[in-house]
Design a protein around this motif. Sequence first.
Motif, PDB file in Angstrom:
ATOM      1  N   GLY A   1      -0.266   4.336   1.414  1.00  0.00           N
ATOM      2  CA  GLY A   1      -1.621   4.370   1.734  1.00  0.00           C
ATOM      3  C   GLY A   1      -2.466   4.797   0.727  1.00  0.00           C
ATOM      4  O   GLY A   1      -3.397   5.315   0.980  1.00  0.00           O
ATOM      5  N   ASN A   2      -2.053   4.216  -0.499  1.00  0.00           N
ATOM      6  CA  ASN A   2      -2.962   4.969  -1.648  1.00  0.00           C
ATOM      7  C   ASN A   2      -4.039   4.065  -1.992  1.00  0.00           C
ATOM      8  O   ASN A   2      -4.469   3.942  -3.121  1.00  0.00           O
TER       9      ASN A   2
ATOM     10  N   ARG B   1      -5.592   0.699  -9.852  1.00  0.00           N
ATOM     11  CA  ARG B   1      -6.395   1.042  -8.855  1.00  0.00           C
ATOM     12  C   ARG B   1      -7.695   1.515  -9.491  1.00  0.00           C
ATOM     13  O   ARG B   1      -7.557   2.413 -10.361  1.00  0.00           O
TER      14      ARG B   1
ATOM     15  N   ARG C   1     -11.044   3.837  -2.986  1.00  0.00           N
ATOM     16  CA  ARG C   1      -9.773   3.482  -3.591  1.00  0.00           C
ATOM     17  C   ARG C   1      -9.459   1.956  -3.564  1.00  0.00           C
ATOM     18  O   ARG C   1      -9.350   1.653  -2.579  1.00  0.00           O
TER      19      ARG C   1
ATOM     20  N   GLN D   1      -0.890   0.665 -12.590  1.00  0.00           N
ATOM     21  CA  GLN D   1       0.212   0.907 -11.623  1.00  0.00           C
ATOM     22  C   GLN D   1       1.293   0.305 -12.290  1.00  0.00           C
ATOM     23  O   GLN D   1       1.285  -0.895 -12.589  1.00  0.00           O
TER      24      GLN D   1
ATOM     25  N   GLY E   1       0.814  -1.129   0.075  1.00  0.00           N
ATOM     26  CA  GLY E   1       0.189   0.006  -0.004  1.00  0.00           C
ATOM     27  C   GLY E   1       0.642   1.312   0.101  1.00  0.00           C
ATOM     28  O   GLY E   1       0.733   1.989   0.959  1.00  0.00           O
ATOM     29  N   ARG E   2       1.589   1.382  -1.110  1.00  0.00           N
ATOM     30  CA  ARG E   2       2.524   2.568  -1.018  1.00  0.00           C
ATOM     31  C   ARG E   2       1.957   3.549  -0.834  1.00  0.00           C
ATOM     32  O   ARG E   2       0.899   4.087  -1.315  1.00  0.00           O
TER      33      ARG E   2
ATOM     34  N   PHE F   1       0.327  -4.389  -7.543  1.00  0.00           N
ATOM     35  CA  PHE F   1      -0.792  -4.160  -8.041  1.00  0.00           C
ATOM     36  C   PHE F   1      -0.724  -4.097  -9.502  1.00  0.00           C
ATOM     37  O   PHE F   1       0.008  -3.406 -10.006  1.00  0.00           O
TER      38      PHE F   1
END
Lengths: 131, 335
Positions: A124-125, B231, B216, B333, A121-122, B228
């Motif tokens: 917290g994104n 997003r 998100r 990403q 979750g770099r 990932f």
Amino acid sequence: MAVKLILSRMTLLDGVIIAALLAGIGFSFFLLGQRQEGSRVVVEREGKILFSASLDQDRQVSFDGPVGKTILVVGGGEAFIRSSDCRDKVCVRMAEIGKVGEWVACVPNRLLVRIEGDKAGREGNYDILSR
Amino acid sequence: MLPFNRPALIVVLALVAAIFGLRQWGSSQPEEIRKSRILMDTVVEITVFGSASIPLQESVDAAFKEIERIEALTSFFQEKSDLSRLKGAGSMEVSPETAAIIATGLEVAAASGGAFDMTLGKLKDVWQIEGDHPRLPQPEEIKEALAGSGFGALVLEGGRVVRSSPETSIDLGGIAKGYAIDRAIEVLKKAGVEHAAVNAGGDIRLLGDRRGQPWRIAIQHPRQQNGFLGRLLIQGVALVTSGDYERFFEKDGIRYHHLFDPRTGYPATASQSVTVLADTAVVADALATAAFVLGPQEGIALLKKFPGSEGMIVGADGKPAYTPGFGKLIEWQSN
């Protein structure tokens, strides 16, 4: 001009107070940064991820296993096992974990709790991971 | 002439006050409750936001109870479930909930040419991929396990489920979880909750937005454990991701996972992962399994048959294919 005027009016005591306040703010951010060394707690059983969550959000999660319930508490940047129905309670006696790579396990209940960095979750994104 | 005797000091104090003020403002945001429980063989997490006038805690507990209730009706392993009772009957009246799940499943089964199949209970038994001792069955065992399965093996007549053969073994694993989280959202709505997320092992249904902003949602990369694909910023929809990385074992360098191709009886090989957006999680859940089996080309064609559905299929070669609507929603990403 304004800066010169401000500086000309500053006394030594002004400077000391400002320096102290700035140092305090800087130290606060330093402490926050320290606490976020680990960012996620991951709970696994036999290699399968059962649960993963941010270390910054307070919660209590219960996991059923072969010998009963194991209760994990997360919050304040750390995680620990509050109670477990296992015989020896080794996991309950282990310290809180919060740094990347630290772990605590309840072997009879086949649970491994470990801390990960925020490569996932770099910054917290995201709010939820769809997997 | 400046109006203060100590302007610099005042600026710094104002800065400090602003920082603490912002922190205080942050803490006065609507209340958030987040609780997790292991249900339906996965971790179910419910997050709700709301004002103090809504009984958030009770709402979340009621939503968990609803999921438990659906699990009790649809579990393969609970004695009193509709599925357990069906094992010994050729046809039987089932609960309205089980009937609703099967009706949706049959719709997706028909649209996908049988790629979504609720009659693979015996096949799952011989593979045991979701059990404690997964194994590679012999070809004869697989052939035998496929007897009594397939499109047409299961019929719904009103509230009555009819099995075409005593060998037909119903398994709702690919769809019941989606229905359960839809029901949980309905319970939350009824209690007055307007902002919530129910996440059952990555099957997600969102209610409203998150503190005035879209939710998100990160999508798991099928080949990078901590990576990932992208997003999505979405609200008020359901999102389901299925992949060959969720539950699998490897033998002689081959990965055997839990998403079976009903035509062969072996794990489907056309895709690495699928993500589907739909209005309800029950539809998204079934579509995700079907699209995974069909692979990128036919899978995308299937999604287009369901209005309001969007999605992405990562093919066996690792290349993503997606519907035009999904392409507009995703932020890719770089891992």
